[in-house]
Design a protein around this motif. Sequence first.
Motif, PDB file in Angstrom:
ATOM      1  N   GLY A 161       0.814  -1.143   0.009  1.00 51.84           N
ATOM      2  CA  GLY A 161       0.101   0.062  -0.091  1.00 51.84           C
ATOM      3  C   GLY A 161       0.928   1.453   0.243  1.00 51.84           C
ATOM      4  N   TRP A 162       0.352   2.374  -0.410  1.00 51.89           N
ATOM      5  CA  TRP A 162       0.778   3.663  -0.260  1.00 51.89           C
ATOM      6  C   TRP A 162      -0.130   4.371   0.536  1.00 51.89           C
ATOM      7  N   PHE A 163       0.349   5.164   1.263  1.00 49.53           N
ATOM      8  CA  PHE A 163      -0.236   6.261   2.208  1.00 49.53           C
ATOM      9  C   PHE A 163       0.721   7.522   2.145  1.00 49.53           C
ATOM     10  N   ARG A 164      -0.028   8.428   2.554  1.00 46.38           N
ATOM     11  CA  ARG A 164       0.509   9.873   2.642  1.00 46.38           C
ATOM     12  C   ARG A 164      -0.061  10.528   3.949  1.00 46.38           C
ATOM     13  N   GLN A 165       0.949  11.609   4.229  1.00 49.35           N
ATOM     14  CA  GLN A 165       0.807  12.407   5.420  1.00 49.35           C
ATOM     15  C   GLN A 165       1.060  13.896   5.195  1.00 49.35           C
ATOM     16  N   ALA A 166       0.185  14.720   4.841  1.00 42.85           N
ATOM     17  CA  ALA A 166       0.589  16.084   4.900  1.00 42.85           C
ATOM     18  C   ALA A 166       0.638  16.751   6.262  1.00 42.85           C
ATOM     19  N   PRO A 167       1.165  17.856   6.190  1.00 41.21           N
ATOM     20  CA  PRO A 167       1.538  18.486   7.503  1.00 41.21           C
ATOM     21  C   PRO A 167       0.324  19.012   8.453  1.00 41.21           C
ATOM     22  N   GLY A 168       0.395  18.518   9.653  1.00 40.38           N
ATOM     23  CA  GLY A 168      -0.630  19.005  10.371  1.00 40.38           C
ATOM     24  C   GLY A 168      -2.088  17.856  10.219  1.00 40.38           C
ATOM     25  N   LYS A 169      -1.845  16.900   9.323  1.00 38.04           N
ATOM     26  CA  LYS A 169      -3.068  16.011   9.095  1.00 38.04           C
ATOM     27  C   LYS A 169      -2.682  14.598   9.431  1.00 38.04           C
ATOM     28  N   ARG A 186      -2.131  10.634   8.593  1.00 38.88           N
ATOM     29  CA  ARG A 186      -1.919   9.585   7.636  1.00 38.88           C
ATOM     30  C   ARG A 186      -3.083   9.154   6.761  1.00 38.88           C
ATOM     31  N   GLU A 187      -2.991   9.173   5.652  1.00 33.94           N
ATOM     32  CA  GLU A 187      -4.213   8.623   4.837  1.00 33.94           C
ATOM     33  C   GLU A 187      -3.837   7.694   3.741  1.00 33.94           C
ATOM     34  N   PHE A 188      -4.852   6.766   3.505  1.00 31.62           N
ATOM     35  CA  PHE A 188      -4.638   5.849   2.611  1.00 31.62           C
ATOM     36  C   PHE A 188      -4.736   6.379   1.109  1.00 31.62           C
ATOM     37  N   VAL A 189      -3.820   6.099   0.350  1.00 31.64           N
ATOM     38  CA  VAL A 189      -3.807   6.312  -1.052  1.00 31.64           C
ATOM     39  C   VAL A 189      -4.180   5.150  -2.000  1.00 31.64           C
ATOM     40  N   ALA A 190      -3.546   4.285  -1.953  1.00 28.18           N
ATOM     41  CA  ALA A 190      -3.905   3.083  -3.024  1.00 28.18           C
ATOM     42  C   ALA A 190      -3.202   1.708  -2.372  1.00 28.18           C
ATOM     43  N   THR A 191      -3.748   0.425  -2.880  1.00 26.27           N
ATOM     44  CA  THR A 191      -3.367  -0.889  -2.469  1.00 26.27           C
ATOM     45  C   THR A 191      -3.397  -1.660  -3.508  1.00 26.27           C
ATOM     46  N   ILE A 192      -2.362  -2.609  -3.453  1.00 24.70           N
ATOM     47  CA  ILE A 192      -2.455  -3.708  -4.675  1.00 24.70           C
ATOM     48  C   ILE A 192      -2.012  -4.935  -3.778  1.00 24.70           C
ATOM     49  N   ARG A 193      -3.007  -5.950  -4.404  1.00 25.99           N
ATOM     50  CA  ARG A 193      -2.823  -7.369  -3.918  1.00 25.99           C
ATOM     51  C   ARG A 193      -1.851  -8.127  -4.541  1.00 25.99           C
ATOM     52  N   GLN A 205       2.602   5.601  -9.889  1.00 21.39           N
ATOM     53  CA  GLN A 205       2.629   6.441 -10.881  1.00 21.39           C
ATOM     54  C   GLN A 205       1.610   7.604 -10.607  1.00 21.39           C
ATOM     55  N   MET A 206       2.156   8.934 -10.397  1.00 20.70           N
ATOM     56  CA  MET A 206       1.203  10.002 -10.292  1.00 20.70           C
ATOM     57  C   MET A 206       1.202  10.905 -11.243  1.00 20.70           C
ATOM     58  N   ASN A 207       0.005  11.245 -11.817  1.00 22.64           N
ATOM     59  CA  ASN A 207      -0.265  12.097 -12.921  1.00 22.64           C
ATOM     60  C   ASN A 207      -1.206  13.246 -12.407  1.00 22.64           C
ATOM     61  N   SER A 208      -1.231  14.411 -13.286  1.00 24.81           N
ATOM     62  CA  SER A 208      -1.949  15.438 -13.065  1.00 24.81           C
ATOM     63  C   SER A 208      -2.038  15.893 -11.309  1.00 24.81           C
ATOM     64  N   LEU A 209      -0.779  16.101 -10.990  1.00 25.08           N
ATOM     65  CA  LEU A 209      -0.703  16.267  -9.525  1.00 25.08           C
ATOM     66  C   LEU A 209      -1.204  17.581  -9.230  1.00 25.08           C
ATOM     67  N   LYS A 210      -1.668  17.710  -7.899  1.00 23.26           N
ATOM     68  CA  LYS A 210      -2.381  18.955  -7.474  1.00 23.26           C
ATOM     69  C   LYS A 210      -1.571  19.364  -6.250  1.00 23.26           C
ATOM     70  N   PRO A 211      -1.680  20.742  -5.903  1.00 21.86           N
ATOM     71  CA  PRO A 211      -1.091  21.062  -4.631  1.00 21.86           C
ATOM     72  C   PRO A 211      -1.341  20.369  -3.348  1.00 21.86           C
ATOM     73  N   GLU A 212      -2.617  19.925  -3.357  1.00 22.23           N
ATOM     74  CA  GLU A 212      -3.140  19.126  -2.436  1.00 22.23           C
ATOM     75  C   GLU A 212      -2.664  17.830  -2.206  1.00 22.23           C
ATOM     76  N   ASP A 213      -1.998  17.355  -3.161  1.00 22.31           N
ATOM     77  CA  ASP A 213      -1.181  16.069  -3.008  1.00 22.31           C
ATOM     78  C   ASP A 213       0.154  16.028  -2.356  1.00 22.31           C
ATOM     79  N   THR A 214       0.468  17.309  -1.779  1.00 18.84           N
ATOM     80  CA  THR A 214       1.713  17.469  -1.239  1.00 18.84           C
ATOM     81  C   THR A 214       1.693  16.932   0.090  1.00 18.84           C
ATOM     82  N   ALA A 215       2.583  15.853   0.175  1.00 15.11           N
ATOM     83  CA  ALA A 215       2.585  15.274   1.449  1.00 15.11           C
ATOM     84  C   ALA A 215       4.070  14.368   1.467  1.00 15.11           C
ATOM     85  N   VAL A 216       4.186  13.643   2.759  1.00 14.44           N
ATOM     86  CA  VAL A 216       5.240  12.591   2.551  1.00 14.44           C
ATOM     87  C   VAL A 216       4.561  11.266   2.546  1.00 14.44           C
ATOM     88  N   TYR A 217       5.073  10.583   1.481  1.00 15.01           N
ATOM     89  CA  TYR A 217       4.378   9.418   1.016  1.00 15.01           C
ATOM     90  C   TYR A 217       4.993   8.340   1.491  1.00 15.01           C
TER      91      TYR A 217
END
Length: 128
Positions: free
Chosen positions: A35-43, A45-52, A82-94
Motif C-alpha cells: 500500500g501507499w499512504f501519505r501524510q500532509a503537515p498537520g494532518k 496519515r491517509e490511505f492512497v492505494a493498495t495492490i494485492r 505513478q502520479m499524474n495530474s498532480l495537485k497542490p493538495e497532493d503535497t505530503a510525505v508518501y
Amino acid sequence: QVQLVESGGGLVQSGGSLRLSCAASGRTFSMSTMGWFRQAPGKEREFVATIRWGGANTYYADSVKGRFTISRDDAKNTVYLQMNSLKPEDTAVYYCAACITPYSRTYYPRSEYEYGYWGQGTQVTVSS
C-alpha cells in the motif's frame, strides 16, 4: 520480515507527474499486500492505494482515482505509484507499507493499522 525503502519524491509543478518506487527485501514480498499512504503537515496519515499479491487487484482513495496508478514487479521486489495530474493538495510525505495478513482476494486493507511494515517516507511537493 519485510524492509521497505521509498524513492522518487521531489518538487513538481501542478499538473505534472512523478513516479514513486518502493524497494522491498524479504522473502514474503510476493505474498504481501502493498500500500501507499501519505501524510500532509498537520494532518493524519491517509490511505492512497493498495495492490494485492499477483498485481491484478487494486484499490484507490477517491481523491486519487483516475490520476494515480499502483503497480508491482514481484521479480524486482518493487512497488510503484505513478502520479499524474498532480495537485497542490497532493503535497505530503508518501509512505510505502506492506501487509502480510492473508486476507481474501476481494478484501482491500485501507487502515494503516493493517500494515505491519513501513518505509521511511519520501517527500512530494506540488507547487501551484
